[in-house]
Design an enzyme around this catalytic site. Structure first.
Site, PDB file in Angstrom:
ATOM      1  N   SER B  43       0.817  -1.214   0.000  1.00  0.00           N
ATOM      2  CA  SER B  43       0.000   0.000   0.000  1.00  0.00           C
ATOM      3  C   SER B  43       0.851   1.265   0.000  1.00  0.00           C
ATOM      4  CB  SER B  43      -0.925  -0.005   1.219  1.00  0.00           C
ATOM      5  OG  SER B  43      -0.150  -0.024   2.408  1.00  0.00           O
ATOM      6  N   HIS B  44       2.107   1.152   0.423  1.00  0.00           N
ATOM      7  CA  HIS B  44       2.977   2.328   0.442  1.00  0.00           C
ATOM      8  C   HIS B  44       4.140   2.199  -0.535  1.00  0.00           C
ATOM      9  CE1 HIS B  44       0.690   2.969   4.059  1.00  0.00           C
ATOM     10  NE2 HIS B  44       1.151   4.178   4.135  1.00  0.00           N
ATOM     11  N   LEU B 120       6.002   6.991   6.945  1.00  0.00           N
ATOM     12  CA  LEU B 120       6.861   7.752   7.851  1.00  0.00           C
ATOM     13  C   LEU B 120       8.046   6.914   8.340  1.00  0.00           C
ATOM     14  CD1 LEU B 120       4.219   9.510  10.176  1.00  0.00           C
ATOM     15  CD2 LEU B 120       5.475  10.534   8.277  1.00  0.00           C
ATOM     16  N   ASP B 175       4.515   2.985  13.030  1.00  0.00           N
ATOM     17  CA  ASP B 175       4.055   4.023  12.114  1.00  0.00           C
ATOM     18  C   ASP B 175       2.631   3.632  11.761  1.00  0.00           C
ATOM     19  OD1 ASP B 175       3.365   5.574   9.945  1.00  0.00           O
ATOM     20  OD2 ASP B 175       4.937   4.824   8.621  1.00  0.00           O
ATOM     21  N   GLU B 185      -7.769   1.073   2.768  1.00  0.00           N
ATOM     22  CA  GLU B 185      -8.518  -0.141   3.092  1.00  0.00           C
ATOM     23  C   GLU B 185      -9.984   0.006   2.689  1.00  0.00           C
ATOM     24  OE1 GLU B 185      -7.502  -3.125   4.422  1.00  0.00           O
ATOM     25  OE2 GLU B 185      -5.482  -2.342   4.075  1.00  0.00           O
ATOM     26  N   ARG B 301       3.673  -9.431  19.184  1.00  0.00           N
ATOM     27  CA  ARG B 301       4.590  -9.104  18.095  1.00  0.00           C
ATOM     28  C   ARG B 301       4.931  -7.618  18.164  1.00  0.00           C
ATOM     29  NH1 ARG B 301       2.013 -10.235  12.796  1.00  0.00           N
ATOM     30  NH2 ARG B 301       1.395  -8.047  12.894  1.00  0.00           N
TER      31      ARG B 301
END
Lengths: 338, 338
Positions: B43-44, B120, B175, B185, B301
């Site tokens: 997505s980035h 970021l 981030d 989404e 996690r």
């Protein structure tokens, strides 16, 4: 019952003096507790004196410590509270933090070896009144499990933020636990024999629970799932490790099974918008007013507005509400000391 | 399909060059997108080139802007991106931010008039690799309603944080958007004709909705209720107003109905733990390792671990996964330009 701010201030001073707290501690602790009481934030008000004296009896706070500046370089000030109250160390560091922020644009005050017992917003407001933007935080005791875990590795780790508004009496201020609820809320349910809402805690087996007793055996959850968990972890790293002080786990180990207050560090960051923006600050602050004014207009309540309203009302009426039983307990505390 | 990092880097450079982006913009934008792609954060990653070129076509980004330092005083650096990519302005400001943090203990980089389009964390990692603790944030477009309101006053307002770990390749980094979900989404659900989970958005009447079309007409919600809402508002004040740049509302007004990328400011705070702790930093960093290692051991996690795993795997295998359709779209972008 009704009590005037002056009377409550005197009572707090008297109790603290009776237990050997220095005048500096009497002053800073009382200021914080009376402010919270005046704001009708009972959970952070006068009743915290009970926990404070209990902590003293367990030898987990110093009544006579004098905070000392241990570092003053660049944009950093570090204060050692020497096991005294965080409020007193904050008072000692505040003028230097303000100076450094006004000089360098951003500055950081680290408080080490201090005992935490009340609200961060009281400190935040002292910075917004100086025209500064402020962030503060502290670890607490490890009662909270990170998202995905059943093991309490995190504290309730409050986070405070303030932004000066044109009316200096009503800055934009928030101060909340990064846990899904406050520890005191669970204790209150336990005392009253009521069930907690869902989503706040897990039992010792890691199953969701609404039973306060099971929750206290298990762990509290962070707010906002894995994002809140990340922010709470940031607090441990930034306001614990990075300033060479305890994590919430270590604070809990230090308490050594006693029901004493969290012990460790606190971090306060201050930013001067007048350094960032110069004369333009006035215009930009007006933009922030326009922005924030939309919140109320659209049905959202800004953080702290309920407190500010209570404060104004109490100031106008000239007295504060205090629970009768609490007043009796405070008087008793005084009697026992003398 | 499989593509090597070198090939994807070249393709990105070629596309950006074909649309007139300067070598500095080619470099910083490509670095960010290829890093995200390599981390399997699709997505980035590379597909953001489509949005970037679209933004250029709508005249809402400059391909040729050269960022200039507008302030360099105390612990503050300000950079004007002159409507160029935030990544390029960050590259220009980074050395000075590091120097100031290493000199004064804490420093702040403000980027003005920049276009935001990616993660970021890519910036955060450059700071942790320099041994610094870092926080960054930026407003976006006003798609998100504060808690208690139905009016979108806030952006998705991502917040990044990094803390250097002993293995410099795997710092503690988070981030995330302060909205309950990412804008992308919702768009994805809309494209696929699927319903969204509950609790992410409201329709134009303020009612909870799982229909992506209704959500896009209404507003997204913040994560974590009123606490997430408070943090998102902090981002608007700190990374918007305080540095004299746009709120998410103003960024949206600037987009003027075009589907272009957020425009405004970004704030980056860097703290040097070696100034705070001197030689003791080594010992305290080891404590942070012990603390963080308990997370995995207890089932939690840590943020970014999935990304680090994907990165290591991709580096080992020597290629990156890229969607066939996206590759075709990127090739098409290149053809259309030439």
């Amino acid at each position: 019952m009704h009590i005037t701010p002056t009377q409550l201030t005197q009572l707090s001073h008297d109790i603290l003096a009776a237990y050997g707290f220095t005048p500096e501690h009497q002053k800073s602790i009382t200021h914080t507790l009376v402010t919270a009481q005046q704001d009708q934030c009972h959970s952070h008000g006068a009743w915290r004196l009970l926990g404070l004296i209990d902590t003293l009896k367990h030898g987990k706070i110093s009544a006579t410590a004098t905070p000392t500046i241990t570092q003053d370089v660049g944009s950093i000030v570090k204060i050692d509270a020497h096991m005294g109250s965080a409020t007193t160390a904050f008072s000692v560091g505040l003028p230097r933090l303000i100076e450094k922020a006004q000089q360098n644009g951003i500055a950081l005050l680290a408080i080490n070896h201090c005992v935490h017992f009340s609200a961060l917003w009281v400190e935040i407001e002292q910075l917004t009144q100086a025209g500064l933007i402020a962030i503060n935080s502290t670890p607490s005791h490890a009662w909270v499990a990170p998202a995905g875990s059943t093991k309490p590795l995190l504290g309730t780790n409050p986070l405070g933020f303030g932004f000066p508004r044109i009316n200096p009496q009503e800055p934009y201020v928030f101060d909340f636990a990064t846990s899904a609820t406050a520890r005191g809320e669970i204790q209150l349910h336990h005392r009253h024999g009521t069930q907690m809402p869902e989503g706040l805690a897990i039992d010792a087996q890691g199953n969701p629970t609404t039973d306060p007793a099971a929750a206290m055996q298990g762990a509290m959850l962070t707010f906002g799932g894995h994002k809140g968990s990340a922010i709470s972890t940031m607090v441990e790293l930034l306001a614990g490790i990075a300033i060479g002080d305890m994590t919430s786990q270590e604070s809990m180990a230090f308490a050594d099974g006693t029901p004493t207050l969290p012990y460790g560090g606190e971090i306060i960051i201050a930013i001067d918008p007048k350094i960032l923006l110069g004369d333009d600050w006035t215009a930009h602050q007006q933009r922030s007013e326009d922005f924030l004014n939309q919140f109320n207009a659209s049905g959202a309540r800004l953080p702290s507005q309920r407190r500010f309203k209570a404060r104004a009302q109490n100031q106008q009426q000239g007295y504060i509400e205090l629970d009768d039983n609490l007043y009796a307990d405070l008087q008793n505390l005084l009697t026992l000391a003398n």
